[in-house]
Design a protein around this motif. Structure first.
Motif, PDB file in Angstrom:
ATOM      1  N   TYR A 153     165.064 -21.915  26.989  1.00  0.00           N
ATOM      2  CA  TYR A 153     165.732 -21.334  28.162  1.00  0.00           C
ATOM      3  C   TYR A 153     166.762 -22.347  28.660  1.00  0.00           C
ATOM      4  O   TYR A 153     166.632 -23.543  28.432  1.00  0.00           O
ATOM      5  CB  TYR A 153     164.735 -21.051  29.287  1.00  0.00           C
ATOM      6  N   CYS A 174     170.964 -23.523  29.838  1.00  0.00           N
ATOM      7  CA  CYS A 174     172.193 -23.906  29.124  1.00  0.00           C
ATOM      8  C   CYS A 174     173.045 -24.742  30.071  1.00  0.00           C
ATOM      9  O   CYS A 174     172.988 -24.562  31.293  1.00  0.00           O
ATOM     10  CB  CYS A 174     172.974 -22.663  28.694  1.00  0.00           C
ATOM     11  N   CYS A 224     178.241 -14.551  27.634  1.00  0.00           N
ATOM     12  CA  CYS A 224     177.108 -15.020  26.818  1.00  0.00           C
ATOM     13  C   CYS A 224     176.314 -13.838  26.242  1.00  0.00           C
ATOM     14  O   CYS A 224     175.883 -12.948  26.968  1.00  0.00           O
ATOM     15  CB  CYS A 224     176.173 -15.901  27.639  1.00  0.00           C
ATOM     16  N   ASN A 231     173.469 -14.113  24.844  1.00  0.00           N
ATOM     17  CA  ASN A 231     172.032 -14.385  25.028  1.00  0.00           C
ATOM     18  C   ASN A 231     171.753 -14.796  26.474  1.00  0.00           C
ATOM     19  O   ASN A 231     170.916 -15.663  26.726  1.00  0.00           O
ATOM     20  CB  ASN A 231     171.581 -15.509  24.072  1.00  0.00           C
ATOM     21  N   TYR A 232     172.472 -14.197  27.404  1.00  0.00           N
ATOM     22  CA  TYR A 232     172.408 -14.636  28.804  1.00  0.00           C
ATOM     23  C   TYR A 232     171.007 -14.526  29.402  1.00  0.00           C
ATOM     24  O   TYR A 232     170.649 -15.266  30.310  1.00  0.00           O
ATOM     25  CB  TYR A 232     173.405 -13.836  29.662  1.00  0.00           C
ATOM     26  N   SER A 285     169.669 -17.837  28.353  1.00  0.00           N
ATOM     27  CA  SER A 285     170.472 -19.042  28.620  1.00  0.00           C
ATOM     28  C   SER A 285     170.716 -19.253  30.112  1.00  0.00           C
ATOM     29  O   SER A 285     170.876 -20.371  30.573  1.00  0.00           O
ATOM     30  CB  SER A 285     171.818 -18.967  27.897  1.00  0.00           C
ATOM     31  N   SER A 293     169.399 -20.180  22.470  1.00  0.00           N
ATOM     32  CA  SER A 293     170.037 -20.688  23.695  1.00  0.00           C
ATOM     33  C   SER A 293     170.466 -22.117  23.372  1.00  0.00           C
ATOM     34  O   SER A 293     170.447 -22.498  22.207  1.00  0.00           O
ATOM     35  CB  SER A 293     169.065 -20.654  24.876  1.00  0.00           C
TER      36      SER A 293
END
Ligand code: SF4
Length: 324
Positions: free
Chosen positions: A77, A79, A86, A88-89, A92, A124
């Protein structure tokens, strides 16, 4: 733990990435996962995973590192960037409390008992989980497993050197060649990412990816500049251009495949291996840069090595820099 500096009033300075967050007691840095606990930088999410899966190595994407193999892939998890596009928000840009935890030994064991070449730190941003990734990578190497880093490259040179020592391959997401794009859209800066790519190029099997976003980073001049930069390090660095689709905070229309195909042609003027992703054609085959014969045929994740023999083109004998 990466180096930190204690400042007055219980604050500490994290030096892992170029943000250099000054973190007050009980607070976290920009990445949300590195925290000041009683005046010490801690990683409360050490070993907390957001995802794990066996993936084709091509999904990272890595096309010149053990083509056709599979790799045990884990995500975390948090970023240190704030990309509004993103993909993969959900992992991230937030930390989910109570998620599954593991430790380096268990993770290495899980990779070793699968048909995997090693472990990919991906999904992430792994560098903000520096201590866990480093501990796991050291153990994995001792077991003869490969380590793969999929990263935004936003890490300072000293910790990067320690991490790269245990990595075998990396894919760096170079989001743009425009400092304003990095500053305004991502809340980071371009130069440290370029410095990381320069640092990594001689040390690991390196590939670079740009997600092409219409109207944001899609000019021929920008892709030309990226290709020039990569070619100055080595024209053999594989470069992936892929199509964006609207997600998270961006409603910009999806990238037309023709745009990515045209930009791939621009990059090929300087680089030997340029791949256009998600475009629905065969622009992901590896061709010999000398004679043009197909060396590796890719149809989705179905991989056929058709023209390679012991690191050379079986048609013309040219050396082809493919590992594995
Ligand atoms: S790793 Fe996290 S806490 Fe450390 S400087 Fe970067 S964003 Fe800040």
């Amino acid at each position: 733990m990466s180096k930190t500096y204690k400042i007055a009033d219980g604050k500490i300075r994290c030096t892992l990435c170029p943000h250099g967050c000054l973190i007050g007691e009980g607070a976290s840095g920009i990445c949300r996962v590195r925290k000041n606990v009683n005046g010490t930088l801690s990683l409360p999410y050490y070993g907390v995973l957001s995802a794990q899966a066996m993936d084709p190595i091509e999904k990272k994407p890595l096309f010149h590192f053990y083509p056709g193999s599979r790799i045990f892939s884990v995500g975390f998890y948090g970023c240190n960037f704030r990309c509004p596009f993103c993909q993969n928000y959900h992992i991230s840009q937030q930390v989910v409390e109570g998620a599954a935890m593991t430790d380096p030994a268990r993770l290495v064991e899980a990779a070793a008992c699968r048909d995997s070449i090693g472990i990919a730190y991906t999904y992430s941003e792994p560098v903000v989980h520096y201590e866990f990734v480093l501990d796991t990578a050291k153990l994995a190497r001792r077991q003869g497993l490969k380590n793969v880093l999929v990263t935004n490259g936003y890490i300072n040179p000293d910790p990067a050197a320690d991490l790269l020592e245990y990595m075998d391959a990396a894919n760096v997401d170079l989001k743009s060649f425009n400092p304003d794009f990095y500053r305004k859209e991502i809340k980071g800066s371009l130069d440290p990412v370029l410095a990381f790519i320069e640092q990594a190029a001689p040390l690991v099997s390196l590939e670079v990816t740009t997600l092409v976003i219409p109207g944001k980073n899609d000019s021929e001049a920008e892709i030309q500049a990226i290709a020039d930069f990569l070619a100055s390090l080595s024209p053999d660095i594989p470069y992936h251009l892929s199509c964006y689709y609207p997600t998270y905070k961006y409603a910009v229309e999806a990238t037309p495949p023709d745009l990515v195909l045209r930009l791939a042609e621009v990059a090929r003027e300087k680089l030997h291996y340029v791949y256009a992703g998600n475009v629905g054609t065969y622009e992901t085959d590896t061709l010999c840069p000398e004679c043009g014969v197909v060396l590796i045929k890719r149809r989705g994740y179905s991989i056929q090595i058709t023209g390679l023999s012991e690191g050379t083109c079986s048609n013309c004998g040219a050396t082809v820099p493919i590992v594995g």
